[in-house]
Scaffold this active site. Structure first.
Site, PDB file in Angstrom:
ATOM      1  N   GLY A  63       0.861  -1.174   0.000  1.00  0.00           N
ATOM      2  CA  GLY A  63       0.000   0.000   0.000  1.00  0.00           C
ATOM      3  C   GLY A  63       0.890   1.213   0.000  1.00  0.00           C
ATOM      4  O   GLY A  63       1.777   1.334  -0.842  1.00  0.00           O
ATOM      5  N   CYS A  95       6.146  -5.272   0.180  1.00  0.00           N
ATOM      6  CA  CYS A  95       6.293  -3.924  -0.375  1.00  0.00           C
ATOM      7  C   CYS A  95       6.220  -2.854   0.725  1.00  0.00           C
ATOM      8  O   CYS A  95       7.163  -2.725   1.493  1.00  0.00           O
ATOM      9  CB  CYS A  95       5.274  -3.718  -1.487  1.00  0.00           C
ATOM     10  SG  CYS A  95       5.767  -2.429  -2.622  1.00  0.00           S
ATOM     11  N   HIS A 190       4.919  -8.188  -4.648  1.00  0.00           N
ATOM     12  CA  HIS A 190       3.612  -8.662  -4.172  1.00  0.00           C
ATOM     13  C   HIS A 190       3.312 -10.047  -4.712  1.00  0.00           C
ATOM     14  O   HIS A 190       2.722 -10.156  -5.786  1.00  0.00           O
ATOM     15  CB  HIS A 190       2.507  -7.740  -4.704  1.00  0.00           C
ATOM     16  CG  HIS A 190       2.550  -6.346  -4.202  1.00  0.00           C
ATOM     17  ND1 HIS A 190       1.831  -5.920  -3.113  1.00  0.00           N
ATOM     18  CD2 HIS A 190       3.204  -5.264  -4.653  1.00  0.00           C
ATOM     19  CE1 HIS A 190       2.049  -4.634  -2.916  1.00  0.00           C
ATOM     20  NE2 HIS A 190       2.877  -4.212  -3.845  1.00  0.00           N
ATOM     21  N   GLU A 192       1.073 -11.877  -3.557  1.00  0.00           N
ATOM     22  CA  GLU A 192      -0.369 -12.050  -3.346  1.00  0.00           C
ATOM     23  C   GLU A 192      -1.202 -11.590  -4.540  1.00  0.00           C
ATOM     24  O   GLU A 192      -2.382 -11.897  -4.609  1.00  0.00           O
ATOM     25  CB  GLU A 192      -0.818 -11.334  -2.057  1.00  0.00           C
ATOM     26  CG  GLU A 192      -0.884  -9.818  -2.109  1.00  0.00           C
ATOM     27  CD  GLU A 192       0.476  -9.133  -1.971  1.00  0.00           C
ATOM     28  OE1 GLU A 192       1.504  -9.825  -1.961  1.00  0.00           O
ATOM     29  OE2 GLU A 192       0.498  -7.892  -1.893  1.00  0.00           O
TER      30      GLU A 192
HETATM   31  N1  GLN Z   1       5.979   3.024  -2.547  1.00  0.00           N
HETATM   32  C1  GLN Z   1       5.089   2.555  -1.545  1.00  0.00           C
HETATM   33  C2  GLN Z   1       5.490   3.038  -0.151  1.00  0.00           C
HETATM   34  O1  GLN Z   1       6.324   3.839  -0.003  1.00  0.00           O
HETATM   35  C3  GLN Z   1       5.020   1.036  -1.513  1.00  0.00           C
HETATM   36  C4  GLN Z   1       4.282   0.544  -2.734  1.00  0.00           C
HETATM   37  C5  GLN Z   1       3.598  -0.775  -2.529  1.00  0.00           C
HETATM   38  O2  GLN Z   1       3.350  -1.247  -1.414  1.00  0.00           O
HETATM   39  N2  GLN Z   1       3.204  -1.361  -3.621  1.00  0.00           N
HETATM   40  O3  GLN Z   1       4.936   2.602   0.802  1.00  0.00           O
END
Ligand code: GLN
Length: 210
Positions: A63, A95, A190, A192
Site C-alpha cells: 500500500g 512492499c 507482491h 499475493e
Molecule cells: N511506494 C510505496 C510506499 O512507499 C510502496 C508501494 C507498494 O506497497 N506497492 O509505501
C-alpha cells in the site's frame, strides 16, 4: 519501558488452523486474505492494539507505507505492534509492509517511522522515476521449484542487511528483494497479486512452529 506485549491469546485458535491478522489500515488487505484463507488460515483484520492479542501471526500488506505509518500511530497500534514483532510474533510484509519492517529507512518522508523487526536498510520507491512498476521472474533458491512471478509496484529495495538476515531472493543485478530474519519475512514485491502462494506458506510454517 513497558513490558513485552503478549501476542499469545488466552483462547487459542482452533487446532490446525492458525489465526493470522492482517494490518487493515490501508493497502491490499483482501489479496492477502484470499491467499491465506486458501491455505487454511483463519484471517482477522487488525486495527486496534487489543486485536493483536488474538493472533498467531501478522501480515503487513502493500500500500503506502507513509499512510500506514501515520494511521498505525494514530490508532495507537504502532508501538504494541513493534513490541509484538520484537517479541517474536511471526510477521510477513510485502512492499510497503517490507518498508514498515525495516530497522532503517532511506528516502522516507519527513518524520516517517517504521515498526522495525528486520535488520536491514530499505530504500523506498527504489525503482521510481524510470520504471514505476514491472513484473519479474525471481528465483527463490529456498523454495527449490520454479521462480516466483513477482509484481513490483513502486517497490522498495533492500540496500543493506545485518548479519542475522537471510537473503531469499535477488534480482539479476544483485538487488535484494526478499529477506528473512527469524520469524520476520519481507518481500519488495507482491506475490499475493500473482497467484504465488509459497511466501505465505513459508510464513504459515513459521506461525505453526511459533
Ligand atoms: N511506494 C510505496 C510506499 O512507499 C510502496 C508501494 C507498494 O506497497 N506497492 O509505501
Amino acid at each position: 519501558m513497558s513490558p513485552t506485549f503478549p501476542h499469545r491469546t488466552a483462547s487459542p485458535s482452533v487446532a490446525g488452523s492458525p489465526r493470522v491478522g492482517i494490518l487493515a489500515l490501508q493497502g491490499d488487505v483482501r489479496e492477502h486474505e484470499r491467499v491465506l484463507r486458501s491455505l487454511g488460515a483463519e484471517v482477522v483484520s487488525i486495527r486496534r492494539p487489543d486485536e493483536l492479542l488474538a493472533v498467531d501471526g501478522l501480515v503487513l500488506p502493500g500500500g503506502e507505507s507513509t499512510v500506514i505509518d501515520k494511521l498505525a500511530r494514530g490508532f495507537g497500534v504502532a508501538e504494541p505492534l513493534s513490541r509484538a514483532i520484537a517479541a517474536g510474533l511471526p510477521v510477513y510484509g510485502t512492499c510497503a509492509g517490507l518498508i514498515l519492517l525495516a530497522d532503517r529507512l532511506e528516502d522516507g518522508i519527513e518524520g516517517q517511522r517504521t515498526f522495525g523487526g528486520l535488520d536491514v536498510t530499505v530504500r523506498r520507491n527504489a525503482f521510481g522515476g524510470q520504471v514505476e512498476s514491472f513484473e519479474a521472474s525471481v528465483a527463490v533458491p529456498t523454495f527449490g521449484g520454479p521462480p516466483v512471478d513477482a509484481a513490483f509496484i513502486r517497490a522498495p529495495l533492500v540496500v543493506s542487511t545485518g548479519p542475522g538476515v537471510e537473503v531469499l531472493a535477488e534480482l539479476d543485478d544483485g538487488g535484494i528483494v526478499a529477506v528473512r530474519q527469524g520469524n520476520a519475512i519481507g518481500t519488495a514485491f507482491h506475490p499475493e497479486v500473482s497467484g504465488e502462494r509459497r511466501f505465505h506458506e513459508l510464513f504459515l510454517s513459521l506461525v505453526r512452529a511459533a
